[in-house]
Design an enzyme around this catalytic site. Structure first.
Site, mmCIF file in Angstrom:
data_model
loop_
_atom_site.group_PDB
_atom_site.id
_atom_site.type_symbol
_atom_site.label_atom_id
_atom_site.label_comp_id
_atom_site.label_asym_id
_atom_site.label_seq_id
_atom_site.Cartn_x
_atom_site.Cartn_y
_atom_site.Cartn_z
ATOM 1 N NE ARG A 78 -2.266 -1.324 3.625
ATOM 2 C CZ ARG A 78 -1.701 -0.540 4.516
ATOM 3 N NH1 ARG A 78 -1.759 0.782 4.403
ATOM 4 N NH2 ARG A 78 -1.078 -1.045 5.578
ATOM 5 C CE1 TYR A 243 1.818 -6.872 -3.373
ATOM 6 C CE2 TYR A 243 0.489 -5.956 -1.611
ATOM 7 C CZ TYR A 243 1.357 -6.924 -2.072
ATOM 8 O OH TYR A 243 1.746 -7.933 -1.245
ATOM 9 N N GLY A 245 -4.039 -4.029 -1.202
ATOM 10 C CA GLY A 245 -4.829 -2.972 -0.584
ATOM 11 C C GLY A 245 -5.049 -1.754 -1.472
ATOM 12 C CE LYS A 252 -6.328 -3.327 5.283
ATOM 13 N NZ LYS A 252 -6.082 -4.565 5.660
ATOM 14 C CG HIS A 272 -6.894 -3.028 10.178
ATOM 15 N ND1 HIS A 272 -5.583 -2.576 10.231
ATOM 16 C CD2 HIS A 272 -6.870 -4.078 9.331
ATOM 17 C CE1 HIS A 272 -4.823 -3.325 9.460
ATOM 18 N NE2 HIS A 272 -5.569 -4.247 8.899
ATOM 19 C CB SER A 294 -0.579 -3.676 7.965
ATOM 20 O OG SER A 294 -1.783 -3.023 7.641
ATOM 21 C CB CYS A 296 1.110 -6.039 14.098
ATOM 22 S SG CYS A 296 2.235 -4.729 13.616
ATOM 23 C CG ASN A 300 0.502 -15.643 12.618
ATOM 24 O OD1 ASN A 300 1.012 -16.749 12.675
ATOM 25 N ND2 ASN A 300 0.743 -14.791 11.626
ATOM 26 C CG ASP A 320 -7.206 -7.315 7.190
ATOM 27 O OD1 ASP A 320 -6.230 -7.146 7.944
ATOM 28 O OD2 ASP A 320 -7.440 -6.578 6.214
ATOM 29 C CG ASN A 414 3.300 -6.365 2.059
ATOM 30 O OD1 ASN A 414 2.700 -6.825 3.027
ATOM 31 N ND2 ASN A 414 2.696 -5.577 1.162
ATOM 32 C CB SER A 415 5.521 -12.245 -0.457
ATOM 33 O OG SER A 415 6.111 -12.851 0.669
ATOM 34 N NE ARG A 416 0.234 -8.702 2.654
ATOM 35 C CZ ARG A 416 -0.303 -8.261 3.789
ATOM 36 N NH1 ARG A 416 -1.363 -8.852 4.301
ATOM 37 N NH2 ARG A 416 0.236 -7.241 4.426
ATOM 38 C CG PHE A 542 3.771 -17.699 16.560
ATOM 39 C CD1 PHE A 542 3.237 -17.099 15.429
ATOM 40 C CD2 PHE A 542 5.107 -17.438 16.879
ATOM 41 C CE1 PHE A 542 4.009 -16.263 14.614
ATOM 42 C CE2 PHE A 542 5.890 -16.612 16.066
ATOM 43 C CZ PHE A 542 5.331 -16.034 14.945
ATOM 44 N N GLY A 543 1.107 -19.937 19.091
ATOM 45 C CA GLY A 543 0.185 -20.819 19.825
ATOM 46 C C GLY A 543 0.096 -20.493 21.309
ATOM 47 C CD GLU A 544 4.349 -21.357 24.789
ATOM 48 O OE1 GLU A 544 4.309 -20.839 25.912
ATOM 49 O OE2 GLU A 544 5.296 -22.058 24.379
ATOM 50 C CG ASN A 545 0.291 -15.037 21.163
ATOM 51 O OD1 ASN A 545 1.206 -14.790 21.959
ATOM 52 N ND2 ASN A 545 0.381 -14.770 19.864
HETATM 53 N N1 LIG Z 1 7.161 -13.018 17.355
HETATM 54 C C1 LIG Z 1 5.903 -13.118 16.941
HETATM 55 N N2 LIG Z 1 5.620 -12.871 15.648
HETATM 56 C C2 LIG Z 1 4.333 -12.980 15.248
HETATM 57 C C3 LIG Z 1 3.292 -13.347 16.159
HETATM 58 N N3 LIG Z 1 2.134 -13.359 15.471
HETATM 59 C C4 LIG Z 1 2.444 -13.013 14.190
HETATM 60 N N4 LIG Z 1 3.774 -12.797 14.051
HETATM 61 C C5 LIG Z 1 4.482 -12.473 12.785
HETATM 62 O O1 LIG Z 1 4.072 -11.208 12.303
HETATM 63 C C6 LIG Z 1 3.950 -11.211 10.883
HETATM 64 C C7 LIG Z 1 2.576 -10.727 10.473
HETATM 65 O O2 LIG Z 1 1.592 -11.551 11.040
HETATM 66 P P1 LIG Z 1 0.110 -11.595 10.469
HETATM 67 O O3 LIG Z 1 -0.687 -12.453 11.404
HETATM 68 O O4 LIG Z 1 0.117 -12.003 9.061
HETATM 69 O O5 LIG Z 1 -0.282 -10.039 10.577
HETATM 70 P P2 LIG Z 1 -1.638 -9.275 10.136
HETATM 71 O O6 LIG Z 1 -1.939 -8.321 11.238
HETATM 72 O O7 LIG Z 1 -2.685 -10.258 9.789
HETATM 73 O O8 LIG Z 1 -1.155 -8.482 8.836
HETATM 74 P P3 LIG Z 1 -2.023 -7.779 7.630
HETATM 75 O O9 LIG Z 1 -2.542 -8.867 6.774
HETATM 76 O O10 LIG Z 1 -0.999 -6.932 6.958
HETATM 77 O O11 LIG Z 1 -3.101 -6.931 8.216
HETATM 78 C C8 LIG Z 1 4.250 -12.627 10.416
HETATM 79 O O12 LIG Z 1 5.557 -12.699 9.913
HETATM 80 C C9 LIG Z 1 4.085 -13.439 11.664
HETATM 81 O O13 LIG Z 1 4.896 -14.598 11.640
HETATM 82 C C10 LIG Z 1 3.636 -13.610 17.522
HETATM 83 O O14 LIG Z 1 2.797 -13.943 18.379
HETATM 84 N N5 LIG Z 1 4.953 -13.470 17.860
HETATM 85 O O1 LIG Z 2 -4.083 -3.981 2.482
HETATM 86 C C1 LIG Z 2 -3.174 -4.773 2.199
HETATM 87 O O2 LIG Z 2 -2.457 -4.701 1.167
HETATM 88 C C2 LIG Z 2 -2.923 -5.933 3.114
HETATM 89 C C3 LIG Z 2 -3.425 -5.745 4.474
HETATM 90 O O3 LIG Z 2 -4.265 -6.487 4.945
HETATM 91 C C4 LIG Z 2 -2.906 -4.622 5.259
HETATM 92 O O4 LIG Z 2 -1.943 -3.983 4.837
HETATM 93 O O5 LIG Z 2 -3.448 -4.380 6.364
HETATM 94 MN MN LIG Z 3 -4.670 -5.993 7.268
#
Ligand SMILES: Nc1nc2c(ncn2[C@@H]2O[C@H](COP(=O)(O)OP(=O)(O)OP(=O)(O)O)[C@@H](O)[C@H]2O)c(=O)[nH]1
Ligand SMILES: O=C([O-])CC(=O)C(=O)O
Ligand SMILES: [Mn+2]
Length: 636
Positions: A78, A243, A245, A252, A272, A294, A296, A300, A320, A414-416, A542-545
């Site tokens: 974006r 691209y 978004g 978005k 969001h 995004s 963050c 996951n 999202d 930012n590959s998807r 990750f899983g431990e969240n």
């Molecule tokens: N260290 C750590 N990294 C994490 C965790 N959760 C996600 N990540 C990493 O953060 C990156 C983005 O995670 P996503 O879950 O795809 O983030 P998103 O908020 O859905 O991103 P957008 O699609 O851009 O909105 C990835 O590389 C994940 O591996 C976590 O609990 N700990």
């Molecule tokens: O909008 C995009 O390209 C991907 C996305 O989910 C974000 O950035 O939050």
């Molecule tokens: Mn997003």
């Protein structure tokens, strides 16, 4: 693929207002042909085949119906600096910064553009003129596609019907994954002539023959790129970028920018946020939403596979975007307006997100990932043993033979992956419920390497709104910012506000003053604290969240014998590790729950400056009161 061989050149059957709009845009854009998408499997396959033949996408040998697209390296995310909300009155979109607007230095941007850290504004009539010029003849040599689509479940009172006109077949096949797409959506219209439909116009901005050198497999026009929104007309006009978004206008542009402005007018919230359900070992189920910027961690968390605490189950409603309304009983209910996932590939592995990894091996379009010579995908953190990795050739997202020694990533950060929601194996049974799911907790979060604890609970709704307003996070590859600066990102919405952030805060605060609402509790989490010596994450994530989700879950119970205790601090309520009902399931490094008054006082200062500079007279007084109160608690 430039011209689609199977184009059906007929506008019959479109609602009258839509037909007029499409006719007008055909005259303006001068495509070689046009095609109204029916959303069928056959149409989809024909488009994919034609794109494959033209080299726009490559089929992955190893999987069924999976493809890779690689973009022009200038068109990978974006572009917030070129994303603009256009209205009659500036104050409806941005406040005048205390130190004034910066001069527009980019010669390709309109001079009267007002740029601020909380969004960009321009006069709608002036922008319409700018866009008419960009779009005149812009589809010459290409096919114009009309994509009817819907955001939200069928027969939901909360869904919105829209159309997108585009000259990009990549956009067509991606929108078919990301939305409910096809002419059948017109049956959902409440006004049959189509006058309430949200209208989106998109072009890659490269008419043929082109007088500039262009990337033939990914035409785009980065110098002229503009992503514009007209909330007063329910219109989106996007030029120059293919691209995610920027080009898949349902995501978005509609679901958040036009969506938030509709939400303000109609009394709901467009956010969001992921939507997830959690079922505890006793079988009690709750739904949470969570807003992280995004890249963050939304996808996951939405697909979390619990680790470290037995008996919990997580299911996914969306990863999202959440559209939320208070129902007649005063409960907040959320629908996912989308129909697919456009997820970050790097970091997705068997150990971090097995659910996502499993779902992307069929009917998926990858963008800017790397490919192995045996027809598999590859990215940083995929954590996969590749048979004889040394012999296997990896083709990077830049279409070059790749090895670690090159010193650059194989996949773009930012590959998807783009995959239908139906392929998610832990879809919540209520994911498609037209009434949405009832929300009990709202979680905010960001990437904060120092200072912000693993989790805290806000004292009440107003304090929670302040917590959302004060969010900051490290920048990521999801937009054009370089490096890892800590940026303000209120509500994880900074790039997505469709109207003035000060008014957005008033809108959120207004729910706290309404009688009879069951307001969800508001939390803040941070998975990203780092050890300053080793630079390693302090929390396994990750899983431990689930261990943090479990604490939140136990805070929400009405049964006092089961309710988790909490310790009051200046910033909010945190788990009490001196009891047995704090964060459970393993070690918790004490640094994860430390509150440093010095850190938070400097945080207050940064937040105050940001608000005074960028929101000033539009800042609700409640937010200033919360900031003053926090500062006072910290100074005691
Ligand atoms: N260290 C750590 N990294 C994490 C965790 N959760 C996600 N990540 C990493 O953060 C990156 C983005 O995670 P996503 O879950 O795809 O983030 P998103 O908020 O859905 O991103 P957008 O699609 O851009 O909105 C990835 O590389 C994940 O591996 C976590 O609990 N700990
Ligand atoms: O909008 C995009 O390209 C991907 C996305 O989910 C974000 O950035 O939050
Ligand atoms: Mn997003």
């Amino acid at each position: 693929m430039e011209v689609y061989a199977h184009a059906n050149n007929s506008l019959d059957g479109l609602p009258s207002k839509i037909r007029e709009y499409v006719q007008e845009k055909i005259t303006l854009c001068q495509p070689s042909s046009f095609h109204v998408c029916d959303g069928s499997e056959q149409e989809n396959q024909e488009l994919l085949d034609a794109m494959e033949q033209a080299g726009v996408i490559r089929r992955l040998k190893k999987y069924k119906n999976c493809y890779i697209a690689t973009t022009d390296p200038r068109d990978v995310a974006r572009v917030e600096s070129r994303t603009i909300i256009c209205t009659k009155n500036m104050n409806d979109v941005v406040s005048t910064p205390r130190s004034g607007f910066p001069p527009v230095t980019d010669p390709n941007l309109p001079k009267n553009l007002k740029q601020t850290p909380l969004g960009n504004w321009m006069d709608s009539d002036e922008m319409m003129e700018v866009m008419e010029k960009r779009f005149a003849g812009c589809m010459r040599g290409r096919t114009l596609f009309v994509i009817p689509y819907m955001m939200g479940p069928y027969s939901s009172p909360y869904s919105k019907v829209a159309i997108e006109i585009t000259d990009s077949p990549y956009v067509v096949v991606s929108m078919r994954i990301m939305t409910r797409m096809g002419t059948q959506v017109f049956k959902e219209l409440k006004v049959p002539d189509g006058s309430t439909v949200v209208k989106c116009l998109h072009s890659v901005g490269v008419p043929l023959p082109s007088d500039k050198p262009v990337c033939s497999t990914w035409p785009s026009n980065p110098e002229q790129t503009l992503i514009t929104h007209f909330p007063e007309r329910n219109e989106i006009i996007s030029f120059g970028s293919g691209y995610g978004g920027n080009s898949l206008c349902g995501k978005k542009c509609l679901a958040l920018r036009i969506g938030s402005s509709l939400a303000k007018r109609e009394g709901w919230l467009a956010e969001h946020m992921l939507i997830m359900s959690i079922t505890n070992p006793e079988g009690v189920k709750k739904y949470f939403v969570a807003a992280f910027p995004s890249a963050c961690g939304k996808t996951n968390l939405a697909m979390l596979r619990p680790k470290g605490l037995p008996g919990y189950k997580v299911e996914c409603v969306g990863d999202d975007i959440a559209w939320m309304h208070f129902d007649e009983e005063g409960r907040l209910r959320a629908i996912n307006p989308e129909f697919g996932f456009f997820g970050v590939a790097p970091g997705t592995s068997k150990s971090t997100n097995p659910i996502a990894l499993d779902m992307v091996h069929e009917n998926t379009i990858f963008t800017n990932v790397a490919e192995t010579s045996d027809g598999d995908v590859y990215w940083e953190g995929i954590d996969q043993e590749i048979d004889g990795l040394h012999e296997t050739l990896i083709r990077s997202w830049k279409n070059k033979r790749w090895s670690v020694d090159l010193g650059e990533p194989a996949a773009h950060p930012n590959s998807r992956f783009c995959t239908s929601i139906k392929q998610c194996s832990i879809l919540d049974p209520e994911w498609n419920n037209p009434q949405g799911v009832p929300i009990e907790a709202i979680i905010f979060g960001g990437r904060r390497p120092v200072g912000v604890p693993l989790v805290f609970e806000s004292f009440n709704w107003q304090h929670g709104v302040f917590v959302g307003a004060s969010m900051r996070s490290e920048s990521t590859a999801a937009a054009e910012f370089k490096g890892k600066q800590i940026m303000h990102d209120p509500f994880a919405m900074r790039p997505f506000f469709g109207y003035n952030f000060g008014q957005y805060l008033s809108h959120w605060l207004s729910f706290g003053k309404k009688e009879g609402l069951q307001l969800p509790k508001i939390y803040h989490v941070n998975w990203f604290l780092k050890d300053s010596q080793t630079n390693q994450f302090l929390w396994p994530g990750f899983g431990e969240n689930i261990r943090v989700i479990d604490w939140i879950f136990r805070r929400l119970t009405n049964d006092s014998s089961k309710k988790a205790s909490a310790r009051k601090t200046a910033i909010g309520l945190i788990p009490d590790q001196s009891t047995s009902d704090g964060i459970r399931g393993g070690e918790v490094n004490p640094a994860l729950l430390e509150i440093s008054n010095d850190f938070w006082l400097s945080e207050c200062k940064a937040i105050r400056n940001y608000f005074e500079e960028n929101v000033n007279e539009n800042l609700p007084k409640e937010i200033t009161l919360e900031l003053d109160a926090l500062q006072k608690r910290l100074s005691q």
